[in-house]
Design an enzyme around this catalytic site. Structure first.
Site, PDB file in Angstrom:
ATOM      1  N   ASP A 128       1.129  -1.068  -0.059  1.00 55.63           N
ATOM      2  CA  ASP A 128       0.162   0.391  -0.213  1.00 55.63           C
ATOM      3  C   ASP A 128       0.732   1.491  -0.192  1.00 55.63           C
ATOM      4  O   ASP A 128       0.083   2.153   0.659  1.00 55.63           O
ATOM      5  CB  ASP A 128      -0.844   0.352   1.353  1.00 55.63           C
ATOM      6  CG  ASP A 128      -1.626  -1.374   1.415  1.00 55.63           C
ATOM      7  OD1 ASP A 128      -2.411  -1.702   0.802  1.00 55.63           O
ATOM      8  OD2 ASP A 128      -2.304  -1.824   2.336  1.00 55.63           O
ATOM      9  N   LYS A 169       2.119   1.690  -5.076  1.00 55.18           N
ATOM     10  CA  LYS A 169       2.777   1.872  -6.219  1.00 55.18           C
ATOM     11  C   LYS A 169       2.119   1.638  -6.944  1.00 55.18           C
ATOM     12  O   LYS A 169       3.219   1.983  -8.523  1.00 55.18           O
ATOM     13  CB  LYS A 169       3.088  -0.261  -6.258  1.00 55.18           C
ATOM     14  CG  LYS A 169       4.452  -0.551  -4.845  1.00 55.18           C
ATOM     15  CD  LYS A 169       4.847  -1.435  -4.431  1.00 55.18           C
ATOM     16  CE  LYS A 169       3.232  -2.334  -4.302  1.00 55.18           C
ATOM     17  NZ  LYS A 169       2.737  -2.738  -3.048  1.00 55.18           N
ATOM     18  N   GLY A 203      -3.712  -4.492  -5.440  1.00 47.96           N
ATOM     19  CA  GLY A 203      -5.300  -3.715  -6.112  1.00 47.96           C
ATOM     20  C   GLY A 203      -4.007  -2.683  -6.387  1.00 47.96           C
ATOM     21  O   GLY A 203      -4.073  -1.813  -6.027  1.00 47.96           O
ATOM     22  N   HIS A 204      -5.245  -2.371  -7.555  1.00 48.99           N
ATOM     23  CA  HIS A 204      -4.604  -1.140  -8.249  1.00 48.99           C
ATOM     24  C   HIS A 204      -6.075  -0.182  -8.536  1.00 48.99           C
ATOM     25  O   HIS A 204      -7.286  -0.876  -9.035  1.00 48.99           O
ATOM     26  CB  HIS A 204      -3.887  -0.923  -9.427  1.00 48.99           C
ATOM     27  CG  HIS A 204      -2.454  -1.411  -9.176  1.00 48.99           C
ATOM     28  ND1 HIS A 204      -1.707  -1.485  -7.934  1.00 48.99           N
ATOM     29  CD2 HIS A 204      -1.061  -2.094  -9.849  1.00 48.99           C
ATOM     30  CE1 HIS A 204      -0.500  -1.708  -7.645  1.00 48.99           C
ATOM     31  NE2 HIS A 204      -0.515  -2.268  -8.744  1.00 48.99           N
ATOM     32  N   GLN A 244       2.395  -6.335  -3.267  1.00 47.11           N
ATOM     33  CA  GLN A 244       1.976  -6.241  -1.378  1.00 47.11           C
ATOM     34  C   GLN A 244       3.744  -5.363  -1.640  1.00 47.11           C
ATOM     35  O   GLN A 244       3.797  -4.701  -1.910  1.00 47.11           O
ATOM     36  CB  GLN A 244       2.741  -7.729  -1.345  1.00 47.11           C
ATOM     37  CG  GLN A 244       1.061  -8.222  -1.075  1.00 47.11           C
ATOM     38  CD  GLN A 244       1.211  -9.442  -2.544  1.00 47.11           C
ATOM     39  OE1 GLN A 244       1.778  -9.883  -2.373  1.00 47.11           O
ATOM     40  NE2 GLN A 244      -0.581  -8.951  -3.266  1.00 47.11           N
TER      41      GLN A 244
HETATM   42  P1  GDP Z   1      -0.578   0.318  -3.324  1.00 47.88           P
HETATM   43  O1  GDP Z   1      -1.264  -0.905  -3.744  1.00 47.88           O
HETATM   44  O2  GDP Z   1       0.526  -0.033  -3.258  1.00 47.88           O
HETATM   45  O3  GDP Z   1      -0.899   1.001  -5.068  1.00 47.88           O
HETATM   46  O4  GDP Z   1      -0.976   1.419  -3.026  1.00 47.88           O
HETATM   47  P2  GDP Z   1      -2.655   1.406  -2.589  1.00 47.88           P
HETATM   48  O5  GDP Z   1      -4.050   0.805  -2.802  1.00 47.88           O
HETATM   49  O6  GDP Z   1      -2.848   1.955  -1.287  1.00 47.88           O
HETATM   50  O7  GDP Z   1      -2.985   2.860  -3.309  1.00 47.88           O
HETATM   51  C1  GDP Z   1      -2.405   4.325  -3.431  1.00 47.88           C
HETATM   52  C2  GDP Z   1      -3.377   5.345  -3.483  1.00 47.88           C
HETATM   53  O8  GDP Z   1      -2.972   6.257  -2.025  1.00 47.88           O
HETATM   54  C3  GDP Z   1      -4.354   5.558  -4.346  1.00 47.88           C
HETATM   55  O9  GDP Z   1      -5.596   5.630  -3.617  1.00 47.88           O
HETATM   56  C4  GDP Z   1      -3.782   6.723  -5.068  1.00 47.88           C
HETATM   57  O10 GDP Z   1      -4.846   7.319  -5.760  1.00 47.88           O
HETATM   58  C5  GDP Z   1      -3.712   7.675  -3.503  1.00 47.88           C
HETATM   59  N1  GDP Z   1      -2.162   7.548  -4.249  1.00 47.88           N
HETATM   60  C6  GDP Z   1      -1.199   8.046  -4.419  1.00 47.88           C
HETATM   61  N2  GDP Z   1      -0.064   8.428  -4.651  1.00 47.88           N
HETATM   62  C7  GDP Z   1      -0.421   9.452  -3.153  1.00 47.88           C
HETATM   63  C8  GDP Z   1      -0.067  10.791  -2.776  1.00 47.88           C
HETATM   64  O11 GDP Z   1       0.856  11.509  -3.550  1.00 47.88           O
HETATM   65  N3  GDP Z   1      -0.317  11.456  -1.998  1.00 47.88           N
HETATM   66  C9  GDP Z   1      -2.325  11.625  -2.259  1.00 47.88           C
HETATM   67  N4  GDP Z   1      -3.357  11.980  -1.352  1.00 47.88           N
HETATM   68  N5  GDP Z   1      -2.546   9.992  -2.422  1.00 47.88           N
HETATM   69  C10 GDP Z   1      -2.104   8.776  -3.187  1.00 47.88           C
END
Ligand code: GDP
Length: 433
Positions: free
Chosen positions: A13, A16, A40-41, A223
């Site tokens: 999370d 990525k 999950g994206h 992950q």
């Molecule tokens: P992943 O699985 O590593 O992609 O992580 P997540 O599922 O937690 O996704 C990240 C969430 O944070 C998504 O809803 C993105 O749109 C959001 N996000 C990504 N980068 C940023 C950022 O720099 N600032 C903010 N506020 N949100 C972000």
């Protein structure tokens, strides 16, 4: 042309999806190499938000070939549903390449995932119950069925019947469940196989050839480092190897094919489910991170535990993955805090640890040794150049970089594409006054 690996440095999370999206735009192949539909994206597709759990988000770029490589475990029903959802939104999934060596998640894996978690009670792992752990267990036990088996009905049925005999005994005698029916499983899976047939290929050979032809390959970890089966915080880990080494075994490429290993790291830390978390903050700051950072899982809908940035864990990720650069996300979430803290070391068993303690018990007892830095009050989402960030925010990034020993090359300050700041060499080394 060398390949790039992109991985999370924390417990997943880290954002990525956003980093992959940026790099996918410059890639020809985007490859998933481990895990299953527990990633999950959330992506914007055809004007609507779409959750992709298995297909690499690179599929949104018409010039990218998305690849599900050997090390992934595939639930073919979920895969076809994702392909259909994309097609409905006008995105053509026909380029998707699927390794014949990838293992299949079978109905008994889903069933066993549910009943074993129930059996563990308060000691449950908090799995996503998608059958991923049981599928990897069968792979290691050499009784797994693979994607290529879908194309040979006779072999598929032979393998299924052999495994099902044992699985049904376990389900009925140990867990008091109903047995599963081989005929209906075979019927469903062979139908999936017919639909997936044209996608099934030798993805290792495909990627090797692509690199020889000068194409750009991005290997995308799901992950994060601390969820790695071998190098994570066992037993609260995933059942595969997200770390950079896993990108090689999971894709069939050799180590010399890789040049950059990019670590995506969030400006604070989150963790889902149980297990030690030395920098967890349950006060105002932790609440701000959860609310402003919307720390709720894409796949599970579960609320995440939040805490301060942990440089001990980051240094560990640098070492385990051989990181060459960092992509720092969600810096905007920390705006408004009077001060920001970074954990530079742990104290455990009367000793100071700058690296991960060598025993799990020490990690459980670890107390964070913090450095406090001034916070910044300005919101960051409209900043477009690194040098325009408030001095305190730049100082925070600079300190993370210093503690990691690896350059921060990108800083993300919001979910949109344009909210990514490139950190040039000059900006990086010009320390704020
Ligand atoms: P992943 O699985 O590593 O992609 O992580 P997540 O599922 O937690 O996704 C990240 C969430 O944070 C998504 O809803 C993105 O749109 C959001 N996000 C990504 N980068 C940023 C950022 O720099 N600032 C903010 N506020 N949100 C972000």
């Amino acid at each position: 042309m060398p390949a790039t690996i992109l991985i999370g440095t924390q417990w997943g999370d880290e954002g990525k999806g956003k980093a992959t999206d940026l790099l996918a735009a410059r890639s020809d192949f985007v490859v998933r190499y481990q895990g299953g539909n527990n990633a999950g994206h959330t992506v914007l597709a055809g004007g609507r938000l779409l959750k992709l759990h298995l297909i690499p988000s690179g599929i949104l770029y018409p010039s990218v070939t998305p690849v599900i490589a050997d090390g992934v475990v595939v639930d073919p029903k979920v895969l076809l549903e994702e392909m259909d959802a994309l097609a409905e939104r006008g995105i053509d999934p026909s380029r998707l390449a699927l390794s014949g060596n990838a293992h299949l998640i079978m109905p008994y894996h889903l069933e066993l995932d549910k009943v074993t978690e129930r059996f563990l009670g308060k000691h449950k792992l908090g799995t996503t119950r998608r059958g991923i752990g049981p599928a990897y267990a069968d792979k290691a036990a050499r009784i797994g069925l693979r994607v290529q088996d879908l194309t040979d009905p006779k072999i598929f049925r032979e393998k299924l019947d052999l495994v099902l005999k044992e699985k049904n005994l376990v389900l009925t005698r140990v867990y008091n469940r109903l047995p599963l029916d081989g005929d209906s499983i075979a019927r469903d899976y062979l139908r999936y196989g017919e639909r997936l047939g044209t996608h099934i290929t030798d993805t290792g050979a495909l990627l090797y050839g692509a690199l020889r032809a000068g194409r750009r390959v991005l290997l995308e970890g799901a992950q994060g480092t601390l969820l790695d089966l071998d190098h994570g915080t066992y037993p609260f880990v995933t059942s595969s190897n997200p770390v950079a080494g896993g990108a090689l075994t999971g894709s069939g490429l050799g180590p010399k094919e890789i040049d950059d290993v990019i670590g995506v790291t969030k400006a604070y830390v989150t963790r889902v489910g149980s297990g030690p978390f030395p920098t967890e903050d349950v006060s105002t700051a932790g609440r701000q991170m959860r609310e402003k950072g919307r720390e709720v899982g894409t796949t599970t809908g579960r609320s995440r535990r939040c805490g301060w940035f942990d440089a001990v864990l980051l240094r560990y990720a640098v070492r385990i993955n051989g990181l060459t650069e960092l992509f720092l996300t969600k810096l905007d979430v920390l705006s408004g805090l009077p001060q920001v803290r970074i954990c530079a070391a742990y104290r455990a068993g009367g000793r100071r640890y700058e690296d991960m303690p060598p025993h799990q018990t020490l990690f459980h007892k670890a107390e964070a040794v913090y450095e406090s830095l001034p916070g910044w009050q300005e919101e960051l989402e409209d900043v477009r150049r690194f040098q325009d960030l408030p001095g305190a925010a730049r100082a925070y990034v600079a300190r993370i970089e210093e503690l990691a020993g690896v350059p921060v090359r990108h800083v993300s300050i919001g979910p949109d594409r344009e909210q990514t700041l490139e950190v040039g060499k000059v900006a990086r080394h010009r320390r704020p006054a």
